[in-house]
Design a protein around this motif. Structure first.
Motif, PDB file in Angstrom:
ATOM      1  N   PRO A  75     -22.179 -15.254 -25.665  1.00 11.26           N
ATOM      2  CA  PRO A  75     -22.839 -14.123 -26.325  1.00 11.26           C
ATOM      3  C   PRO A  75     -21.920 -12.908 -26.466  1.00 11.26           C
ATOM      4  N   SER A 111     -33.494 -18.633 -26.913  1.00 11.24           N
ATOM      5  CA  SER A 111     -33.404 -17.472 -26.030  1.00 11.24           C
ATOM      6  C   SER A 111     -34.591 -16.553 -26.309  1.00 11.24           C
ATOM      7  N   SER A 113     -34.438 -13.602 -26.322  1.00 17.41           N
ATOM      8  CA  SER A 113     -33.897 -12.473 -27.083  1.00 17.41           C
ATOM      9  C   SER A 113     -34.144 -12.580 -28.584  1.00 17.41           C
ATOM     10  N   TYR A 138     -24.959 -12.910 -32.033  1.00 17.10           N
ATOM     11  CA  TYR A 138     -25.458 -14.005 -31.193  1.00 17.10           C
ATOM     12  C   TYR A 138     -26.966 -14.170 -31.436  1.00 17.10           C
ATOM     13  N   HIS A 167     -34.769 -16.478 -20.261  1.00 19.41           N
ATOM     14  CA  HIS A 167     -34.305 -15.094 -20.338  1.00 19.41           C
ATOM     15  C   HIS A 167     -33.511 -14.737 -19.090  1.00 19.41           C
ATOM     16  N   GLY A 168     -32.304 -14.196 -19.309  1.00 17.36           N
ATOM     17  CA  GLY A 168     -31.462 -13.711 -18.203  1.00 17.36           C
ATOM     18  C   GLY A 168     -31.238 -14.789 -17.153  1.00 17.36           C
ATOM     19  N   GLN A 176     -21.212 -15.434 -16.323  1.00 13.94           N
ATOM     20  CA  GLN A 176     -21.476 -14.221 -17.067  1.00 13.94           C
ATOM     21  C   GLN A 176     -22.057 -13.083 -16.221  1.00 13.94           C
ATOM     22  N   ILE A 180     -19.524 -10.452 -14.505  1.00 14.58           N
ATOM     23  CA  ILE A 180     -19.355  -9.194 -15.259  1.00 14.58           C
ATOM     24  C   ILE A 180     -19.804  -8.013 -14.400  1.00 14.58           C
ATOM     25  N   MET A 245     -30.007  -5.769  -9.989  1.00 17.44           N
ATOM     26  CA  MET A 245     -28.552  -5.577  -9.974  1.00 17.44           C
ATOM     27  C   MET A 245     -28.097  -5.075  -8.596  1.00 17.44           C
ATOM     28  N   PHE A 290     -19.752  -1.340 -21.666  1.00 18.36           N
ATOM     29  CA  PHE A 290     -21.131  -0.952 -21.975  1.00 18.36           C
ATOM     30  C   PHE A 290     -21.354  -1.008 -23.486  1.00 18.36           C
ATOM     31  N   ARG A 294     -25.816  -4.336 -24.158  1.00 22.24           N
ATOM     32  CA  ARG A 294     -25.972  -4.307 -22.695  1.00 22.24           C
ATOM     33  C   ARG A 294     -26.756  -3.074 -22.258  1.00 22.24           C
ATOM     34  N   LEU A 297     -30.349  -3.688 -22.947  1.00 22.11           N
ATOM     35  CA  LEU A 297     -30.924  -4.626 -21.977  1.00 22.11           C
ATOM     36  C   LEU A 297     -31.094  -3.971 -20.605  1.00 22.11           C
TER      37      LEU A 297
HETATM   38  C1  LIG Z   1     -25.064  -2.683 -17.604  1.00 19.57           C
HETATM   39  C2  LIG Z   1     -24.177  -3.762 -17.137  1.00 19.57           C
HETATM   40  C3  LIG Z   1     -22.731  -3.715 -17.496  1.00 19.57           C
HETATM   41  C4  LIG Z   1     -24.679  -4.739 -16.403  1.00 19.57           C
HETATM   42  C5  LIG Z   1     -23.943  -5.994 -16.068  1.00 19.57           C
HETATM   43  C6  LIG Z   1     -24.794  -7.208 -16.259  1.00 19.57           C
HETATM   44  C7  LIG Z   1     -24.883  -7.645 -17.719  1.00 19.57           C
HETATM   45  C8  LIG Z   1     -23.537  -8.245 -18.073  1.00 19.57           C
HETATM   46  C9  LIG Z   1     -26.045  -8.631 -17.877  1.00 19.57           C
HETATM   47  C10 LIG Z   1     -27.395  -7.948 -17.615  1.00 19.57           C
HETATM   48  C11 LIG Z   1     -28.434  -8.623 -18.497  1.00 19.57           C
HETATM   49  C12 LIG Z   1     -27.691  -9.838 -19.003  1.00 19.57           C
HETATM   50  C13 LIG Z   1     -28.226 -10.620 -20.149  1.00 19.57           C
HETATM   51  C14 LIG Z   1     -27.354 -11.343 -20.987  1.00 19.57           C
HETATM   52  C15 LIG Z   1     -25.866 -11.233 -20.816  1.00 19.57           C
HETATM   53  C16 LIG Z   1     -25.424 -10.567 -19.508  1.00 19.57           C
HETATM   54  C17 LIG Z   1     -26.262  -9.329 -19.229  1.00 19.57           C
HETATM   55  C18 LIG Z   1     -26.157  -8.334 -20.380  1.00 19.57           C
HETATM   56  C19 LIG Z   1     -27.867 -12.118 -22.185  1.00 19.57           C
HETATM   57  C20 LIG Z   1     -27.702 -11.205 -23.388  1.00 19.57           C
HETATM   58  C21 LIG Z   1     -27.038 -13.396 -22.434  1.00 19.57           C
HETATM   59  C22 LIG Z   1     -27.574 -14.192 -23.617  1.00 19.57           C
HETATM   60  C23 LIG Z   1     -29.019 -14.563 -23.385  1.00 19.57           C
HETATM   61  O1  LIG Z   1     -29.543 -15.301 -24.456  1.00 19.57           O
HETATM   62  C24 LIG Z   1     -29.881 -13.323 -23.161  1.00 19.57           C
HETATM   63  C25 LIG Z   1     -31.324 -13.761 -22.877  1.00 19.57           C
HETATM   64  O2  LIG Z   1     -32.211 -13.642 -23.720  1.00 19.57           O
HETATM   65  O3  LIG Z   1     -31.600 -14.252 -21.795  1.00 19.57           O
HETATM   66  C26 LIG Z   1     -29.340 -12.527 -21.943  1.00 19.57           C
HETATM   67  C27 LIG Z   1     -30.170 -11.313 -21.601  1.00 19.57           C
HETATM   68  C28 LIG Z   1     -29.708 -10.699 -20.289  1.00 19.57           C
END
Ligand SMILES: CC(C)=CCC[C@@H](C)[C@H]1CC[C@H]2C3=C(CC[C@]12C)[C@@]1(C)CC[C@H](O)[C@@H](C(=O)O)[C@@H]1CC3
Ligand SMILES: NC(=O)c1ccc[n+]([C@@H]2O[C@H](COP(=O)([O-])OP(=O)(O)OC[C@H]3O[C@@H](n4cnc5c(N)ncnc54)[C@H](O)[C@@H]3O)[C@@H](O)[C@H]2O)c1
Length: 339
Positions: A75, A111, A113, A138, A167-168, A176, A180, A245, A290, A294, A297
């Motif tokens: 993504p 997803s 999303s 994505y 989700h998540g 990921q 991250i 987190m 950021f 993100r 979310l």
């Molecule tokens: C603010 C910050 C830098 C936090 C670090 C964690 C993020 C990297 C993490 C928090 C929520 C996550 C998330 C996804 C990717 C990683 C995060 C942004 C998705 C976008 C990945 C793709 C999936 O399809 C999404 C979903 O619908 O589940 C994810 C949503 C949450």
């Protein structure tokens, strides 16, 4: 053809590998189709190839009755052409190959999303409309992909499809979320809470997502309500984004974020940085931590009802959230502070 012969497209990935392991435990004969082979497992046959290549796919789909499609570019990649090629054109190829190989069931990992536009979703159900303005390429291509798969469902042709919307996803070996988060903390950027910190979000343990996929495959029949439908699969325990987190960070020895920043300010800065990165792309490649996605979310409510999955396939998340967090933290000794 045995109903327990399946192919997992994307089976070398985070979710795919957990799915493969569980399927093997449950007595399935499993093929993996992926552009890379990440591991070896007794009883699993690996086929390395690109899902856009129908001839390569056909070899991996021979004599198989169920296909799980959980491959996607990461993504975080900003490559529009890649998303279009793999998630849309490639999924069309997967459907075509399933028809030609006589596959009976296709289970897509979609997803939640696909309905998220960057604003609050509280207990969202599957009948929410697809996002009109998806927050990134994505999501845009996941929407098209889900539509393609659900529209391909045909009882007349004996080809049944269903989409799982997790989700998540988090858990051991996730490349990921936790990596991250830790990387951001190590660079001293996880000191701030975006917004007031009260926003509720679904984070879903990988084994629960796997359970949802297998239930869907086993309940998908011509006379079942699953045909051509999408299902949210979550932990069914929405949690404050920043509490989740913080628990992971503290579990790994880092400090929890403490200082609050207004959501609109951070979102505005993220948007500006994203635009600057876009303008400078021909000269230099910048990857801001950021991103607007993100930040959205991290600062909004986004949790989903899985009532439909409970009703139609008896879904209940087997691993509760607290246990899932403990197992996840324990699985990353190399990401502990000071390691
Ligand atoms: C603010 C910050 C830098 C936090 C670090 C964690 C993020 C990297 C993490 C928090 C929520 C996550 C998330 C996804 C990717 C990683 C995060 C942004 C998705 C976008 C990945 C793709 C999936 O399809 C999404 C979903 O619908 O589940 C994810 C949503 C949450
Ligand atoms: N991780 C999450 O939080 C999350 C949440 C909701 C939905 N999903 C969906 O779940 C699925 C699995 O995600 P993941 O987190 O395991 O990702 P991942 O990156 O770990 O796994 C994806 C796999 O797909 C493979 N792949 C990519 N392009 C390919 C191609 N052209 N041909 C063959 N294989 C290819 C990759 O090599 C990789 O092994 C994806 O469809 C994703 O959209 C993930």
């Amino acid at each position: 053809m045995s109903s327990k012969r399946c192919t997992v497209i994307g089976g070398s990935g985070f979710l795919g590998r957990h799915l493969v392991e569980r399927l093997v435990d449950r007595g399935y004969t499993v093929n993996v189709f992926d552009i890379r082979q990440a591991y070896e497992l007794p009883g699993v046959t690996f086929h390395q190839g690109d899902l856009c290549d129908k001839q390569a796919l056909l070899v991996a789909l021979k004599d198989v009755s169920i296909v799980f499609h959980c491959a996607s570019p990461a993504p975080g990649s900003d490559d529009r052409a890649l998303f279009q090629r793999v998630n849309i054109d490639g999924t069309q190829t997967v459907i075509q190959a399933c028809h030609e190989a006589g596959v009976q069931k296709l289970i897509l990992t979609s997803s939640a999303s696909v309905v998220f536009e960057g604003t609050d979703i509280k207990n969202g159900r599957e009948d929410l409309p697809y996002a009109k303005k998806p927050i990134d390429y994505y999501t845009e291509t996941k929407i098209q992909q889900e539509k393609l798969v659900l529209e391909a469902c045909s009882k007349e042709k004996g080809f049944l499809t269903v989409a799982i919307r997790p989700h998540g996803i988090f858990g051991p070996r996730d490349p990921q979320l936790v990596p991250i988060l830790v990387d951001t903390a190590r660079r001293g950027k996880m000191k701030f809470i975006i917004g007031d910190g009260s926003n509720l979000v679904d984070f879903t343990y990988v084994e629960n997502v796997v359970h949802g996929h297998i239930l869907a495959a086993e309940h998908l029949k011509a006379d079942s309500p699953l045909c051509g439908q999408a299902y949210h699969i979550t932990n069914d325990e929405p949690v404050r984004f920043w509490d989740f987190m913080s628990q992971i960070l503290v579990g790994l020895g880092y400090s929890a974020p403490r200082y609050h920043l207004p959501y609109t300010l951070v979102y505005g800065i993220a948007l500006l940085l994203w635009l600057i990165a876009l303008v400078l792309r021909p000269l230099i490649r910048i990857k801001p931590t950021f991103t607007p996605m993100r930040v959205a979310l991290a600062g909004t409510h986004h949790y989903y009802s899985c009532t439909r999955a409970k009703k139609d396939m008896g879904y209940q998340p087997p691993v509760p959230l607290q246990e899932a967090i403990v197992r996840t933290v324990e699985s990353y000794p190399h990401l502990q502070k000071g390691a």
